[in-house]
Design a protein around this motif. Structure first.
Motif, PDB file in Angstrom:
ATOM      1  N   PRO A   1       7.119  11.950  -4.491  1.00 10.26           N
ATOM      2  CA  PRO A   1       8.389  13.040  -3.588  1.00 10.26           C
ATOM      3  C   PRO A   1       9.496  11.122  -2.962  1.00 10.26           C
ATOM      4  O   PRO A   1       8.928  10.722  -2.401  1.00 10.26           O
ATOM      5  CB  PRO A   1       8.298  13.903  -2.504  1.00 10.26           C
ATOM      6  N   GLY A   2      10.329  11.232  -3.181  1.00  8.79           N
ATOM      7  CA  GLY A   2      11.357   9.762  -2.518  1.00  8.79           C
ATOM      8  C   GLY A   2      11.581   8.618  -3.516  1.00  8.79           C
ATOM      9  O   GLY A   2      12.144   7.905  -3.023  1.00  8.79           O
ATOM     10  N   SER A   3      10.724   8.592  -4.551  1.00 10.44           N
ATOM     11  CA  SER A   3      10.074   7.803  -5.487  1.00 10.44           C
ATOM     12  C   SER A   3      11.249   7.621  -7.019  1.00 10.44           C
ATOM     13  O   SER A   3      11.023   9.154  -7.388  1.00 10.44           O
ATOM     14  CB  SER A   3       8.990   7.941  -5.690  1.00 10.44           C
ATOM     15  N   ARG A   4      11.565   7.176  -7.637  1.00  9.48           N
ATOM     16  CA  ARG A   4      12.185   7.379  -8.821  1.00  9.48           C
ATOM     17  C   ARG A   4      11.089   6.375 -10.039  1.00  9.48           C
ATOM     18  O   ARG A   4      11.716   6.320 -11.011  1.00  9.48           O
ATOM     19  CB  ARG A   4      13.384   6.887  -8.715  1.00  9.48           C
ATOM     20  N   GLY A   5      10.080   5.654  -9.665  1.00  7.95           N
ATOM     21  CA  GLY A   5       9.054   5.051 -10.343  1.00  7.95           C
ATOM     22  C   GLY A   5       8.837   5.947 -11.346  1.00  7.95           C
ATOM     23  O   GLY A   5       8.343   7.435 -10.490  1.00  7.95           O
ATOM     24  N   GLU A   6       7.864   5.011 -11.832  1.00  9.78           N
ATOM     25  CA  GLU A   6       6.861   6.417 -12.031  1.00  9.78           C
ATOM     26  C   GLU A   6       5.315   5.290 -12.875  1.00  9.78           C
ATOM     27  O   GLU A   6       5.498   4.462 -12.499  1.00  9.78           O
ATOM     28  CB  GLU A   6       7.444   6.000 -14.177  1.00  9.78           C
TER      29      GLU A   6
ATOM     30  N   GLY B   1       0.393  -1.402   0.023  1.00 14.29           N
ATOM     31  CA  GLY B   1      -0.086   0.382  -0.144  1.00 14.29           C
ATOM     32  C   GLY B   1       0.598   1.118  -0.150  1.00 14.29           C
ATOM     33  O   GLY B   1       0.151   2.417  -0.399  1.00 14.29           O
ATOM     34  N   GLU B   2       1.888   1.028   0.421  1.00 15.15           N
ATOM     35  CA  GLU B   2       3.506   2.412   0.868  1.00 15.15           C
ATOM     36  C   GLU B   2       3.690   2.384  -0.767  1.00 15.15           C
ATOM     37  O   GLU B   2       4.553   3.188  -1.116  1.00 15.15           O
ATOM     38  CB  GLU B   2       3.712   2.245   1.719  1.00 15.15           C
ATOM     39  N   ALA B   3       3.668   1.072  -1.875  1.00 15.50           N
ATOM     40  CA  ALA B   3       4.680   1.599  -3.452  1.00 15.50           C
ATOM     41  C   ALA B   3       4.029   2.617  -3.461  1.00 15.50           C
ATOM     42  O   ALA B   3       2.715   3.122  -4.118  1.00 15.50           O
ATOM     43  CB  ALA B   3       4.307   0.442  -4.246  1.00 15.50           C
ATOM     44  N   PRO B   4       5.238   3.197  -4.424  1.00 11.61           N
ATOM     45  CA  PRO B   4       4.864   4.315  -5.102  1.00 11.61           C
ATOM     46  C   PRO B   4       3.920   4.367  -6.124  1.00 11.61           C
ATOM     47  O   PRO B   4       4.355   3.413  -7.058  1.00 11.61           O
ATOM     48  CB  PRO B   4       5.928   5.018  -6.471  1.00 11.61           C
ATOM     49  N   TYR B   5       3.119   5.275  -6.411  1.00  8.52           N
ATOM     50  CA  TYR B   5       1.437   5.483  -7.322  1.00  8.52           C
ATOM     51  C   TYR B   5       0.735   3.722  -7.348  1.00  8.52           C
ATOM     52  O   TYR B   5      -0.575   3.509  -8.088  1.00  8.52           O
ATOM     53  CB  TYR B   5       2.206   4.955  -9.444  1.00  8.52           C
ATOM     54  N   ALA B   6       0.752   3.049  -5.549  1.00  8.27           N
ATOM     55  CA  ALA B   6       0.513   2.381  -5.869  1.00  8.27           C
ATOM     56  C   ALA B   6      -1.608   3.081  -5.631  1.00  8.27           C
ATOM     57  O   ALA B   6      -1.731   3.420  -5.213  1.00  8.27           O
ATOM     58  CB  ALA B   6       0.095   1.870  -4.141  1.00  8.27           C
TER      59      ALA B   6
END
Length: 160
Positions: A143-148, A18-23
């Motif tokens: 913020p803090g994520s490199r994911g897209e 649930g805390e993964a980027p863009y979840a």
């Protein structure tokens, strides 16, 4: 090295889905019909929704929230809604769980910019008949994520 979590918290190496980027963040684009006559306006709707259970922020390099492209059957870009006007600081949107936004766009079957006012360029010549698809990519970053978030595509449509 200690394997116990810090006092009052959880182990920072622990992965929580649930805390993964863009979840839960979903992006889509649709067109209003499958076949268009010459010169008929293609109406598109870009939808972004936070289906997740957490609040999140997205930071953008300017005022534009997404990049939309029209691609032909060979995946070549023939038109786009993109601008190179950046802001001095990031724009920020705060997304509540369940929040949704709809962006309507209209394409007159011309090459070049879909929204000429954004780019300052005039539209190009009309594209030839054939099969096309709208593709959208989200420009917001957590913020803090490199994911897209993944890119979204409309179903194919045909210009006669």
């Amino acid at each position: 090295m200690s394997t116990t979590p810090p006092e009052g918290g959880r182990d920072p190496r622990e992965f929580l889905a649930g805390e993964a980027p863009y979840a839960g963040f979903e992006l889509s684009v649709i067109v209003d019909r499958a076949v268009y006559a010459p010169g008929q306006v293609v109406r598109m709707t870009v939808t972004a929704v936070n289906q997740g259970e957490r609040f999140t922020e997205h930071h953008y390099p300017g005022w534009q929230r997404f990049r939309l492209r029209i691609v032909d059957e060979f995946h070549r870009t023939v038109a786009d809604a993109e601008t190179d006007r950046r802001a001095e600081q990031d724009a920020v949107d705060r997304w509540l769980p369940g929040q949704m936004v709809l962006y309507p766009l209209y394409w007159a079957q011309h090459e070049g910019p879909i929204v000429p006012a954004w780019s300052g360029q005039a539209p190009g010549p009309r594209v030839p008949p054939g099969r096309y698809r709208a593709r959208v990519s989200w420009l917001g970053r957590e913020p803090g994520s490199r994911g897209e978030p993944p890119e979204a595509s409309s179903p194919s449509f045909e210009l006669t």
